[in-house]
Design a protein around this motif. Structure first.
Motif, PDB file in Angstrom:
ATOM      1  N   GLN A 106       1.021  -1.282  -0.016  1.00  0.00           N
ATOM      2  CA  GLN A 106       0.280  -0.002   0.226  1.00  0.00           C
ATOM      3  C   GLN A 106       1.187   1.083  -0.136  1.00  0.00           C
ATOM      4  O   GLN A 106       0.456   2.319  -0.584  1.00  0.00           O
ATOM      5  CB  GLN A 106      -0.691   0.156   1.344  1.00  0.00           C
ATOM      6  CG  GLN A 106      -1.819   1.168   0.961  1.00  0.00           C
ATOM      7  CD  GLN A 106      -3.190   1.130   2.931  1.00  0.00           C
ATOM      8  OE1 GLN A 106      -2.451   0.356   3.703  1.00  0.00           O
ATOM      9  NE2 GLN A 106      -4.174   1.336   2.248  1.00  0.00           N
ATOM     10  N   ARG A 107       2.143   1.338   0.759  1.00  0.00           N
ATOM     11  CA  ARG A 107       3.016   2.361   0.854  1.00  0.00           C
ATOM     12  C   ARG A 107       3.750   2.689  -0.187  1.00  0.00           C
ATOM     13  O   ARG A 107       3.926   3.685  -1.117  1.00  0.00           O
ATOM     14  CB  ARG A 107       3.708   2.104   2.116  1.00  0.00           C
ATOM     15  CG  ARG A 107       4.149   3.537   2.679  1.00  0.00           C
ATOM     16  CD  ARG A 107       5.507   3.477   3.816  1.00  0.00           C
ATOM     17  NE  ARG A 107       5.039   2.355   4.783  1.00  0.00           N
ATOM     18  CZ  ARG A 107       5.264   1.190   4.758  1.00  0.00           C
ATOM     19  NH1 ARG A 107       6.265   0.318   4.496  1.00  0.00           N
ATOM     20  NH2 ARG A 107       4.498   0.789   6.005  1.00  0.00           N
ATOM     21  N   ILE A 110       1.370   4.274  -2.813  1.00  0.00           N
ATOM     22  CA  ILE A 110       1.083   5.447  -2.681  1.00  0.00           C
ATOM     23  C   ILE A 110       1.978   5.965  -3.411  1.00  0.00           C
ATOM     24  O   ILE A 110       1.846   7.600  -3.702  1.00  0.00           O
ATOM     25  CB  ILE A 110       0.887   5.727  -1.389  1.00  0.00           C
ATOM     26  CG1 ILE A 110      -1.306   5.166  -1.028  1.00  0.00           C
ATOM     27  CG2 ILE A 110       0.366   6.961  -0.694  1.00  0.00           C
ATOM     28  CD1 ILE A 110      -1.499   5.487   0.578  1.00  0.00           C
ATOM     29  N   GLU A 111       3.472   6.013  -2.938  1.00  0.00           N
ATOM     30  CA  GLU A 111       4.545   6.762  -3.365  1.00  0.00           C
ATOM     31  C   GLU A 111       4.159   6.455  -5.162  1.00  0.00           C
ATOM     32  O   GLU A 111       4.911   7.652  -5.361  1.00  0.00           O
ATOM     33  CB  GLU A 111       5.843   5.936  -2.812  1.00  0.00           C
ATOM     34  CG  GLU A 111       5.936   6.480  -0.854  1.00  0.00           C
ATOM     35  CD  GLU A 111       6.480   7.707  -0.322  1.00  0.00           C
ATOM     36  OE1 GLU A 111       6.377   8.271  -1.320  1.00  0.00           O
ATOM     37  OE2 GLU A 111       5.383   7.754   0.465  1.00  0.00           O
ATOM     38  N   ALA A 113       2.028   6.783  -6.931  1.00  0.00           N
ATOM     39  CA  ALA A 113       0.858   7.659  -7.925  1.00  0.00           C
ATOM     40  C   ALA A 113       1.577   8.805  -7.587  1.00  0.00           C
ATOM     41  O   ALA A 113       0.866   9.921  -7.879  1.00  0.00           O
ATOM     42  CB  ALA A 113      -0.234   6.918  -6.416  1.00  0.00           C
ATOM     43  N   LYS A 114       1.346   9.503  -5.979  1.00  0.00           N
ATOM     44  CA  LYS A 114       2.424  10.412  -5.912  1.00  0.00           C
ATOM     45  C   LYS A 114       3.487  11.306  -6.762  1.00  0.00           C
ATOM     46  O   LYS A 114       3.563  12.550  -7.181  1.00  0.00           O
ATOM     47  CB  LYS A 114       3.329  10.573  -4.271  1.00  0.00           C
ATOM     48  CG  LYS A 114       1.758  10.512  -3.246  1.00  0.00           C
ATOM     49  CD  LYS A 114       2.252  11.058  -2.214  1.00  0.00           C
ATOM     50  CE  LYS A 114       1.684  10.686  -0.605  1.00  0.00           C
ATOM     51  NZ  LYS A 114       2.124  11.063   0.305  1.00  0.00           N
ATOM     52  N   VAL A 118      -0.304  11.469  -9.799  1.00  0.00           N
ATOM     53  CA  VAL A 118      -1.761  10.917  -9.750  1.00  0.00           C
ATOM     54  C   VAL A 118      -2.683  11.371  -7.883  1.00  0.00           C
ATOM     55  O   VAL A 118      -3.853  11.260  -8.210  1.00  0.00           O
ATOM     56  CB  VAL A 118      -2.421   9.338 -10.385  1.00  0.00           C
ATOM     57  CG1 VAL A 118      -3.468   8.498 -10.121  1.00  0.00           C
ATOM     58  CG2 VAL A 118      -1.446   9.294 -11.247  1.00  0.00           C
ATOM     59  N   TYR A 119      -2.074  10.948  -6.586  1.00  0.00           N
ATOM     60  CA  TYR A 119      -2.445  10.552  -5.490  1.00  0.00           C
ATOM     61  C   TYR A 119      -2.208  12.465  -4.957  1.00  0.00           C
ATOM     62  O   TYR A 119      -0.538  11.988  -5.023  1.00  0.00           O
ATOM     63  CB  TYR A 119      -2.006   9.345  -4.916  1.00  0.00           C
ATOM     64  CG  TYR A 119      -2.760   9.438  -3.205  1.00  0.00           C
ATOM     65  CD1 TYR A 119      -3.072   8.651  -3.469  1.00  0.00           C
ATOM     66  CD2 TYR A 119      -1.467  10.181  -2.416  1.00  0.00           C
ATOM     67  CE1 TYR A 119      -3.883   8.572  -1.863  1.00  0.00           C
ATOM     68  CE2 TYR A 119      -1.766   9.721  -0.867  1.00  0.00           C
ATOM     69  CZ  TYR A 119      -2.881   9.078  -0.943  1.00  0.00           C
ATOM     70  OH  TYR A 119      -3.679   9.004   0.747  1.00  0.00           O
ATOM     71  N   LYS A 120      -2.878  12.112  -4.402  1.00  0.00           N
ATOM     72  CA  LYS A 120      -2.626  14.440  -4.201  1.00  0.00           C
ATOM     73  C   LYS A 120      -3.339  14.278  -2.454  1.00  0.00           C
ATOM     74  O   LYS A 120      -3.627  15.454  -2.502  1.00  0.00           O
ATOM     75  CB  LYS A 120      -3.435  15.067  -4.877  1.00  0.00           C
ATOM     76  CG  LYS A 120      -2.744  15.839  -6.125  1.00  0.00           C
ATOM     77  CD  LYS A 120      -2.769  16.288  -7.099  1.00  0.00           C
ATOM     78  CE  LYS A 120      -2.368  16.302  -8.720  1.00  0.00           C
ATOM     79  NZ  LYS A 120      -3.008  15.911  -9.843  1.00  0.00           N
ATOM     80  N   GLY A 121      -3.777  13.215  -2.427  1.00  0.00           N
ATOM     81  CA  GLY A 121      -4.597  13.196  -1.190  1.00  0.00           C
ATOM     82  C   GLY A 121      -5.713  12.864  -1.380  1.00  0.00           C
ATOM     83  O   GLY A 121      -6.198  13.204  -2.182  1.00  0.00           O
ATOM     84  N   ARG A 122      -6.258  13.497   0.299  1.00  0.00           N
ATOM     85  CA  ARG A 122      -7.675  13.542  -0.139  1.00  0.00           C
ATOM     86  C   ARG A 122      -8.498  15.425  -0.639  1.00  0.00           C
ATOM     87  O   ARG A 122      -7.156  16.101  -0.206  1.00  0.00           O
ATOM     88  CB  ARG A 122      -8.428  13.609   1.387  1.00  0.00           C
ATOM     89  CG  ARG A 122      -9.786  14.068   1.569  1.00  0.00           C
ATOM     90  CD  ARG A 122     -10.472  14.112   2.896  1.00  0.00           C
ATOM     91  NE  ARG A 122     -12.098  14.114   2.968  1.00  0.00           N
ATOM     92  CZ  ARG A 122     -12.516  14.934   4.113  1.00  0.00           C
ATOM     93  NH1 ARG A 122     -12.109  15.165   4.919  1.00  0.00           N
ATOM     94  NH2 ARG A 122     -13.522  14.864   4.466  1.00  0.00           N
TER      95      ARG A 122
END
Length: 161
Positions: A106-107, A110-111, A113-114, A118-122
């Motif tokens: 999962q970590r 997320i890394e 995607a960041k 793509v992943y910018k948090g909520r």
């Protein structure tokens, strides 16, 4: 649930809480408070009971102290004998390792995607500028929370940034 009934369980309890810790596991607490000598706690899989070896072993110890046993349906084993307790320790360690692998994957996801943007948090759900402007104009945190339809703690988080 059908597997538990097939195993001869009269009372079946279920909860949605994660097995990673005992916090918030009200059904488990209820079972442990009502279990009597000679009873057997039956679970389908060991990781449903707990993902921490320490937690699983502590639960087995509590059951032993009360004169009760644990039976796992998959793989079929019971703590009523010494071999079952040894297997339980090994399976508990495997469940804990699996939880570690899940967190690691999962970590890493997320890394990745960041890094790819793509992943910018909520997504931000409150208008920070509006909150700060109204606060500067003299509106209090309680009034702001009511106007923005959020909690006061959310207002304070924005103001303290």
């Amino acid at each position: 649930m059908a597997r538990l009934k097939a195993a001869g369980c009269d009372i079946i309890r279920e909860e949605k809480a994660s097995g990673k810790s005992r916090d918030g596991r009200t059904e488990l607490d209820t079972i442990l408070s009502f279990i009597r000598p000679g009873d057997t706690l039956v679970v389908v899989k060991l990781d449903r009971l707990g993902r921490s070896t320490r937690d699983v072993l502590n639960l087995v110890h509590e059951l032993d102290q009360k004169g009760a046993a644990l039976r796992v349906l998959e793989p079929d084993m019971s703590t009523s004998g010494p071999m079952g307790k040894a297997m339980l320790t090994v399976l508990g360690m495997v469940a804990e390792m699996e939880l570690g692998f899940i967190k690691e994957r999962q970590r890493a996801g997320i890394e990745k995607a960041k890094a790819g943007g793509v992943y910018k948090g909520r997504p931000v759900s409150l208008d920070h500028t509006k909150i700060k402007t109204l606060y500067a104009q003299g509106m209090g945190a309680t009034e702001l929370a009511q106007a923005m339809r959020c909690s006061r703690s959310a207002i304070y988080k924005v103001l303290n940034q």
